[in-house]
Design a protein around this motif. Structure first.
Motif, PDB file in Angstrom:
ATOM      1  N   ILE A 118      10.421  -9.706   5.510  1.00  0.00           N
ATOM      2  CA  ILE A 118       9.390 -10.384   6.305  1.00  0.00           C
ATOM      3  C   ILE A 118       8.134  -9.511   6.377  1.00  0.00           C
ATOM      4  O   ILE A 118       8.190  -8.292   6.235  1.00  0.00           O
ATOM      5  CB  ILE A 118       9.889 -10.695   7.722  1.00  0.00           C
ATOM      6  N   THR A 119       7.033 -10.164   6.585  1.00  0.00           N
ATOM      7  CA  THR A 119       5.764  -9.482   6.842  1.00  0.00           C
ATOM      8  C   THR A 119       5.408  -9.734   8.305  1.00  0.00           C
ATOM      9  O   THR A 119       5.379 -10.891   8.732  1.00  0.00           O
ATOM     10  CB  THR A 119       4.662 -10.009   5.921  1.00  0.00           C
ATOM     11  N   TYR A 120       5.148  -8.687   9.040  1.00  0.00           N
ATOM     12  CA  TYR A 120       4.882  -8.827  10.465  1.00  0.00           C
ATOM     13  C   TYR A 120       3.768  -7.879  10.886  1.00  0.00           C
ATOM     14  O   TYR A 120       3.494  -6.865  10.220  1.00  0.00           O
ATOM     15  CB  TYR A 120       6.145  -8.558  11.293  1.00  0.00           C
ATOM     16  N   GLN A 121       3.129  -8.209  11.975  1.00  0.00           N
ATOM     17  CA  GLN A 121       2.064  -7.383  12.534  1.00  0.00           C
ATOM     18  C   GLN A 121       2.671  -6.173  13.248  1.00  0.00           C
ATOM     19  O   GLN A 121       3.697  -6.295  13.932  1.00  0.00           O
ATOM     20  CB  GLN A 121       1.213  -8.191  13.512  1.00  0.00           C
TER      21      GLN A 121
ATOM     22  N   LEU B 167       0.810  -1.223   0.000  1.00  0.00           N
ATOM     23  CA  LEU B 167       0.000   0.000   0.000  1.00  0.00           C
ATOM     24  C   LEU B 167       0.838   1.265   0.000  1.00  0.00           C
ATOM     25  O   LEU B 167       0.349   2.326  -0.397  1.00  0.00           O
ATOM     26  CB  LEU B 167      -0.935   0.008   1.219  1.00  0.00           C
ATOM     27  N   THR B 168       2.076   1.155   0.451  1.00  0.00           N
ATOM     28  CA  THR B 168       2.927   2.345   0.566  1.00  0.00           C
ATOM     29  C   THR B 168       4.166   2.196  -0.308  1.00  0.00           C
ATOM     30  O   THR B 168       4.397   1.135  -0.910  1.00  0.00           O
ATOM     31  CB  THR B 168       3.346   2.575   2.027  1.00  0.00           C
ATOM     32  N   SER B 169       4.976   3.244  -0.312  1.00  0.00           N
ATOM     33  CA  SER B 169       6.206   3.258  -1.129  1.00  0.00           C
ATOM     34  C   SER B 169       7.451   2.960  -0.302  1.00  0.00           C
ATOM     35  O   SER B 169       8.566   3.229  -0.745  1.00  0.00           O
ATOM     36  CB  SER B 169       6.356   4.624  -1.809  1.00  0.00           C
ATOM     37  N   SER B 170       7.284   2.380   0.868  1.00  0.00           N
ATOM     38  CA  SER B 170       8.447   2.149   1.732  1.00  0.00           C
ATOM     39  C   SER B 170       9.416   1.123   1.152  1.00  0.00           C
ATOM     40  O   SER B 170      10.599   1.111   1.499  1.00  0.00           O
ATOM     41  CB  SER B 170       7.986   1.707   3.127  1.00  0.00           C
ATOM     42  N   MET B 171       8.924   0.240   0.248  1.00  0.00           N
ATOM     43  CA  MET B 171       9.787  -0.774  -0.361  1.00  0.00           C
ATOM     44  C   MET B 171       9.987  -0.531  -1.851  1.00  0.00           C
ATOM     45  O   MET B 171      10.454  -1.412  -2.573  1.00  0.00           O
ATOM     46  CB  MET B 171       9.196  -2.161  -0.139  1.00  0.00           C
ATOM     47  N   ALA B 172       9.639   0.659  -2.308  1.00  0.00           N
ATOM     48  CA  ALA B 172       9.818   1.007  -3.716  1.00  0.00           C
ATOM     49  C   ALA B 172      11.318   1.168  -4.018  1.00  0.00           C
ATOM     50  O   ALA B 172      12.111   1.420  -3.114  1.00  0.00           O
ATOM     51  CB  ALA B 172       9.051   2.287  -4.021  1.00  0.00           C
ATOM     52  N   PRO B 173      11.734   1.044  -5.251  1.00  0.00           N
ATOM     53  CA  PRO B 173      10.889   0.820  -6.440  1.00  0.00           C
ATOM     54  C   PRO B 173      10.616  -0.657  -6.745  1.00  0.00           C
ATOM     55  O   PRO B 173       9.772  -0.968  -7.563  1.00  0.00           O
ATOM     56  CB  PRO B 173      11.711   1.440  -7.555  1.00  0.00           C
ATOM     57  N   LYS B 174      11.336  -1.566  -6.094  1.00  0.00           N
ATOM     58  CA  LYS B 174      11.175  -2.979  -6.426  1.00  0.00           C
ATOM     59  C   LYS B 174       9.803  -3.480  -6.050  1.00  0.00           C
ATOM     60  O   LYS B 174       9.186  -4.269  -6.793  1.00  0.00           O
ATOM     61  CB  LYS B 174      12.255  -3.802  -5.735  1.00  0.00           C
ATOM     62  N   TYR B 175       9.307  -3.058  -4.895  1.00  0.00           N
ATOM     63  CA  TYR B 175       7.989  -3.479  -4.434  1.00  0.00           C
ATOM     64  C   TYR B 175       7.120  -2.233  -4.268  1.00  0.00           C
ATOM     65  O   TYR B 175       6.866  -1.769  -3.162  1.00  0.00           O
ATOM     66  CB  TYR B 175       8.106  -4.249  -3.119  1.00  0.00           C
TER      67      TYR B 175
ATOM     68  N   ILE C 154      15.167 -13.236  21.075  1.00  0.00           N
ATOM     69  CA  ILE C 154      15.704 -12.745  19.802  1.00  0.00           C
ATOM     70  C   ILE C 154      14.678 -11.825  19.161  1.00  0.00           C
ATOM     71  O   ILE C 154      13.498 -12.174  19.042  1.00  0.00           O
ATOM     72  CB  ILE C 154      16.048 -13.909  18.859  1.00  0.00           C
ATOM     73  N   VAL C 155      15.142 -10.649  18.725  1.00  0.00           N
ATOM     74  CA  VAL C 155      14.276  -9.673  18.050  1.00  0.00           C
ATOM     75  C   VAL C 155      14.971  -9.168  16.786  1.00  0.00           C
ATOM     76  O   VAL C 155      16.194  -9.276  16.649  1.00  0.00           O
ATOM     77  CB  VAL C 155      13.933  -8.496  18.988  1.00  0.00           C
ATOM     78  N   PHE C 156      14.145  -8.621  15.875  1.00  0.00           N
ATOM     79  CA  PHE C 156      14.655  -8.097  14.613  1.00  0.00           C
ATOM     80  C   PHE C 156      14.531  -6.580  14.572  1.00  0.00           C
ATOM     81  O   PHE C 156      13.577  -6.000  15.105  1.00  0.00           O
ATOM     82  CB  PHE C 156      13.886  -8.676  13.415  1.00  0.00           C
ATOM     83  N   ILE C 157      15.497  -5.967  13.892  1.00  0.00           N
ATOM     84  CA  ILE C 157      15.399  -4.556  13.542  1.00  0.00           C
ATOM     85  C   ILE C 157      15.167  -4.508  12.034  1.00  0.00           C
ATOM     86  O   ILE C 157      15.897  -5.143  11.253  1.00  0.00           O
ATOM     87  CB  ILE C 157      16.685  -3.789  13.920  1.00  0.00           C
ATOM     88  N   THR C 158      14.152  -3.796  11.605  1.00  0.00           N
ATOM     89  CA  THR C 158      13.743  -3.780  10.203  1.00  0.00           C
ATOM     90  C   THR C 158      13.789  -2.366   9.633  1.00  0.00           C
ATOM     91  O   THR C 158      13.835  -1.372  10.370  1.00  0.00           O
ATOM     92  CB  THR C 158      12.326  -4.345  10.044  1.00  0.00           C
ATOM     93  N   LYS C 159      13.713  -2.322   8.292  1.00  0.00           N
ATOM     94  CA  LYS C 159      13.743  -1.029   7.599  1.00  0.00           C
ATOM     95  C   LYS C 159      13.171  -1.216   6.202  1.00  0.00           C
ATOM     96  O   LYS C 159      13.401  -2.230   5.529  1.00  0.00           O
ATOM     97  CB  LYS C 159      15.180  -0.504   7.531  1.00  0.00           C
ATOM     98  N   GLY C 160      12.429  -0.222   5.754  1.00  0.00           N
ATOM     99  CA  GLY C 160      11.958  -0.224   4.380  1.00  0.00           C
ATOM    100  C   GLY C 160      13.081   0.174   3.435  1.00  0.00           C
ATOM    101  O   GLY C 160      13.880   1.057   3.743  1.00  0.00           O
ATOM    102  N   ASP C 161      13.160  -0.473   2.268  1.00  0.00           N
ATOM    103  CA  ASP C 161      14.242  -0.172   1.324  1.00  0.00           C
ATOM    104  C   ASP C 161      14.232   1.282   0.885  1.00  0.00           C
ATOM    105  O   ASP C 161      15.281   1.837   0.539  1.00  0.00           O
ATOM    106  CB  ASP C 161      14.116  -1.086   0.091  1.00  0.00           C
TER     107      ASP C 161
END
Length: 249
Positions: free
Chosen positions: A81-84, A51-59, A108-115
């Motif tokens: 990953i897709t997470y809630q 729905l958003t451009s956080s993973m653009a341009p590939k997604y 164990i936890v993850f740190i994530t970021k949009g491309d």
């Protein structure tokens, strides 16, 4: 007598184009059904739309995502990953893992970021929030899913699968009937009465036999040419003679 040959009908370029387009459409329909319906169902994957451009341009927005469940311990840096956003919430985010760390409790936890984002996400991602790892993505298809909404997505997939399979069956049946019809026409063109076991060829009259067959037929006739005595002739005497009657077959 030989059979008449039908004039050969040459296929027009439009017919070739139409046949080619039908098969291309069939292949595309089969691929779409495989990618959007069959594979997700067989692998237990879930589907989402960007729905958003956080993973653009590939997604980019409108991309259709297929997310496959994987063991949490197998996830690593670089995986998408897709997470809630919050555990138990229907709202989800699809971002890339940039770091794996552990809290004081040892969790164990993850740190994530949009491309396409400049900074990492503020909130840590825990195991209970993770829905799965990105399996593959299909561009633009997500626009249709967005228009229908999440509640109707399952029904859309089922009806889409039925429609695609139905279209494939129709195309295959039409192709088989057209081939059968063409083979039948080709068989008629090569057929003649010489090949028909129920038609006897005209070989003409047998040597030594006349075209006219004769047979004897006794009839009564006046005794005009007989040499009888005058008294018997005057008495109107009639006698039986053999004459030949000809008949033509």
């Amino acid at each position: 007598m030989s059979g008449r040959r039908k004039a050969e009908v040459k296929a027009s370029p439009l017919s070739f184009i139409g046949t080619g387009a039908s098969y291309v459409a069939l292949c595309l329909a089969a691929l779409a059904a495989l990618a959007l319906v069959v594979v997700p169902m067989l692998t237990g994957s879930q589907t989402y739309s960007v729905l958003t451009s956080s993973m653009a341009p590939k997604y980019a927005p409108g991309t259709f995502l297929v997310v496959k469940p994987v063991p949490f311990e197998e996830l690593k840096v670089g995986d998408i990953i897709t997470y809630q956003i919050e555990s138990g919430s229907p709202a989800v985010i699809t971002h890339r893992i940039t770091s794996v760390t552990a809290e004081q409790s040892g969790e164990i936890v993850f740190i994530t970021k949009g491309d396409n984002n400049d900074v990492e996400d503020e909130l840590l991602v825990r195991e209970v929030q993770v829905k799965g790892k990105l399996f593959y993505a299909v561009p633009y298809v997500g626009f249709v899913a967005n228009g229908l909404g999440n509640s109707d997505r399952g029904a859309m997939a089922q009806w889409g699968a039925v429609a695609l399979m139905g279209y494939g069956v129709v195309v295959l049946v039409r192709g088989a009937l057209a081939k059968k019809r063409n083979d039948g026409e080709a068989g008629d063109d090569n057929h003649s009465t010489d090949d028909d076991p129920f038609v006897f060829p005209d070989v003409g009259p047998v040597e030594g036999e006349s075209e006219q067959h004769s047979f004897d037929d006794p009839i009564l006739t006046d005794c005009d040419g007989c040499e009888h005595s005058e008294p018997r002739a005057e008495q109107g005497h009639r006698h039986r003679v053999q004459t030949r009657k000809h008949a033509t077959v």
